[in-house]
Design a protein around this motif. Structure first.
Motif, mmCIF file in Angstrom:
data_model
loop_
_atom_site.group_PDB
_atom_site.id
_atom_site.type_symbol
_atom_site.label_atom_id
_atom_site.label_comp_id
_atom_site.label_asym_id
_atom_site.label_seq_id
_atom_site.Cartn_x
_atom_site.Cartn_y
_atom_site.Cartn_z
ATOM 1 N N GLU A 170 53.363 105.403 13.553
ATOM 2 C CA GLU A 170 52.342 104.547 13.036
ATOM 3 C C GLU A 170 52.517 103.353 13.834
ATOM 4 O OE1 GLU A 170 50.503 105.189 9.878
ATOM 5 O OE2 GLU A 170 51.137 107.225 10.766
ATOM 6 N N ALA A 171 51.191 102.700 14.183
ATOM 7 C CA ALA A 171 51.310 101.924 15.148
ATOM 8 C C ALA A 171 50.462 100.528 14.490
ATOM 9 C CB ALA A 171 50.208 101.887 16.313
ATOM 10 N N LEU A 172 51.033 99.436 14.794
ATOM 11 C CA LEU A 172 50.320 98.053 14.421
ATOM 12 C C LEU A 172 49.072 97.767 15.348
ATOM 13 C CD1 LEU A 172 50.951 96.446 11.543
ATOM 14 C CD2 LEU A 172 52.240 94.975 13.026
ATOM 15 N N LEU A 173 47.863 98.097 15.101
ATOM 16 C CA LEU A 173 46.772 97.569 15.874
ATOM 17 C C LEU A 173 46.533 96.185 15.765
ATOM 18 C CD1 LEU A 173 44.553 98.593 17.885
ATOM 19 C CD2 LEU A 173 43.351 98.833 15.606
ATOM 20 N N SER A 174 46.592 95.431 17.107
ATOM 21 C CA SER A 174 46.338 93.913 17.186
ATOM 22 C C SER A 174 45.668 93.664 18.555
ATOM 23 C CB SER A 174 47.975 93.282 17.295
ATOM 24 O OG SER A 174 48.657 93.844 16.241
ATOM 25 N N PHE A 175 45.118 92.484 18.055
ATOM 26 C CA PHE A 175 44.159 92.180 19.330
ATOM 27 C C PHE A 175 44.574 90.705 19.743
ATOM 28 C CE2 PHE A 175 41.962 95.110 16.837
ATOM 29 C CZ PHE A 175 41.329 95.936 17.609
ATOM 30 N N CYS A 176 44.237 90.225 20.996
ATOM 31 C CA CYS A 176 44.379 88.777 21.369
ATOM 32 C C CYS A 176 43.357 88.590 22.302
ATOM 33 C CB CYS A 176 45.759 88.681 21.994
ATOM 34 S SG CYS A 176 45.870 87.058 22.506
ATOM 35 N N THR A 177 42.453 87.429 22.069
ATOM 36 C CA THR A 177 41.634 87.152 22.968
ATOM 37 C C THR A 177 42.079 86.161 23.939
ATOM 38 O OG1 THR A 177 40.832 85.243 21.667
ATOM 39 C CG2 THR A 177 39.543 87.500 21.149
ATOM 40 N N ARG A 178 41.267 86.067 25.003
ATOM 41 C CA ARG A 178 41.776 84.939 26.129
ATOM 42 C C ARG A 178 41.613 83.536 25.433
ATOM 43 N NH1 ARG A 178 40.628 84.950 31.406
ATOM 44 N NH2 ARG A 178 39.519 86.853 31.189
ATOM 45 N N GLU A 179 41.139 83.254 24.409
ATOM 46 C CA GLU A 179 40.988 82.176 23.724
ATOM 47 C C GLU A 179 42.302 81.812 22.999
ATOM 48 O OE1 GLU A 179 37.165 82.543 25.254
ATOM 49 O OE2 GLU A 179 38.224 83.923 23.713
ATOM 50 N N GLN A 180 42.673 83.126 22.293
ATOM 51 C CA GLN A 180 43.744 82.955 21.158
ATOM 52 C C GLN A 180 45.108 82.862 22.262
ATOM 53 O OE1 GLN A 180 42.876 86.616 19.575
ATOM 54 N NE2 GLN A 180 42.678 85.846 17.424
ATOM 55 N N PHE A 181 45.140 83.613 23.427
ATOM 56 C CA PHE A 181 46.349 83.421 24.382
ATOM 57 C C PHE A 181 46.152 82.148 24.692
ATOM 58 C CE2 PHE A 181 47.813 83.824 28.681
ATOM 59 C CZ PHE A 181 49.025 83.844 28.618
ATOM 60 N N THR A 182 45.274 81.436 25.242
ATOM 61 C CA THR A 182 45.337 80.213 25.898
ATOM 62 C C THR A 182 45.770 79.134 24.942
ATOM 63 O OG1 THR A 182 43.508 80.579 27.344
ATOM 64 C CG2 THR A 182 44.203 78.058 26.925
ATOM 65 N N ALA A 183 45.366 79.290 23.443
ATOM 66 C CA ALA A 183 45.656 78.201 22.301
ATOM 67 C C ALA A 183 47.320 78.665 22.051
ATOM 68 C CB ALA A 183 44.868 78.454 21.206
#
Length: 191
Positions: A170-183
């Protein structure tokens, strides 16, 4: 020694770099790492060295998956994989967008943990992925029980979407945009 594809200097821990995995040369090392109890979430605890070599030769031959050996001050210290989520089971769990890339990472088992090391590793991996201007969003799908990785993912900007069922977990699907990473990694930035 192969020339690294990417390097990043961490103010506290020094130089980090990535080079492609060489399955013939790196299999004994990867086998030790992947079969260590610390690596249980990689689901290769019972793998033989031959199994690991076969897996990484297949990844090297795949147009949709790459594996990289991470170096800290020139010494092997972590493993990361980058993949096209549309070519993997996770790609059936969400609508894959142009610019999406999947990522896995593993820090080598250490006798003496170095404070901040794993955070520096994931920051390096994310900086490497976003160094490619075509990458707009990073996708991860760690096991829901892997709380340490969930905390690290949050520190570099990942936001949880939902729990999905994938082969073996069972996996925790997660996302990170370039803007989220930079912030997340820029001192003084707000999220």
């Amino acid at each position: 020694m192969r020339t690294p594809l990417f390097a990043r200097h961490d103010a506290r821990l020094g130089e980090f770099a990535l080079r492609p995995v060489d399955p013939d040369r790196d299999t004994p090392l990867l086998h030790r790492w992947l079969t260590h109890p610390k690596s249980a979430f990689w689901l290769m605890g019972d793998a033989t060295a031959e199994d690991v070599g076969k897996e990484y030769r297949a990844l090297a031959a795949s147009p949709a998956h790459d594996a990289f050996l991470g170096l800290h001050k020139g010494r092997p210290a972590f493993l990361t994989e980058r993949y096209d989520p549309a070519a993997e089971p996770v790609g059936r769990a969400f609508t894959v967008q142009t610019g999406d890339i999947g990522m896995h990472f593993l820090t080598a088992p250490a006798d003496t943990p170095l404070p901040g090391f794993t955070r520096a590793v994931i920051t390096t991996v994310m900086a490497f992925l976003f160094d490619d201007p075509s990458v707009r969003r990073v996708v991860v799908e760690p096991d829901v029980r892997n709380e340490a990785v969930h905390r690290l993912n949050a520190l570099v900007g990942f936001e949880v979407d939902r729990t999905v069922t994938l082969p073996g977990k069972e996996a925790l699907l997660s996302f990170c945009t370039r803007e989220q990473f930079t912030a997340a990694v820029t001192p003084g930035a707000t999220r």
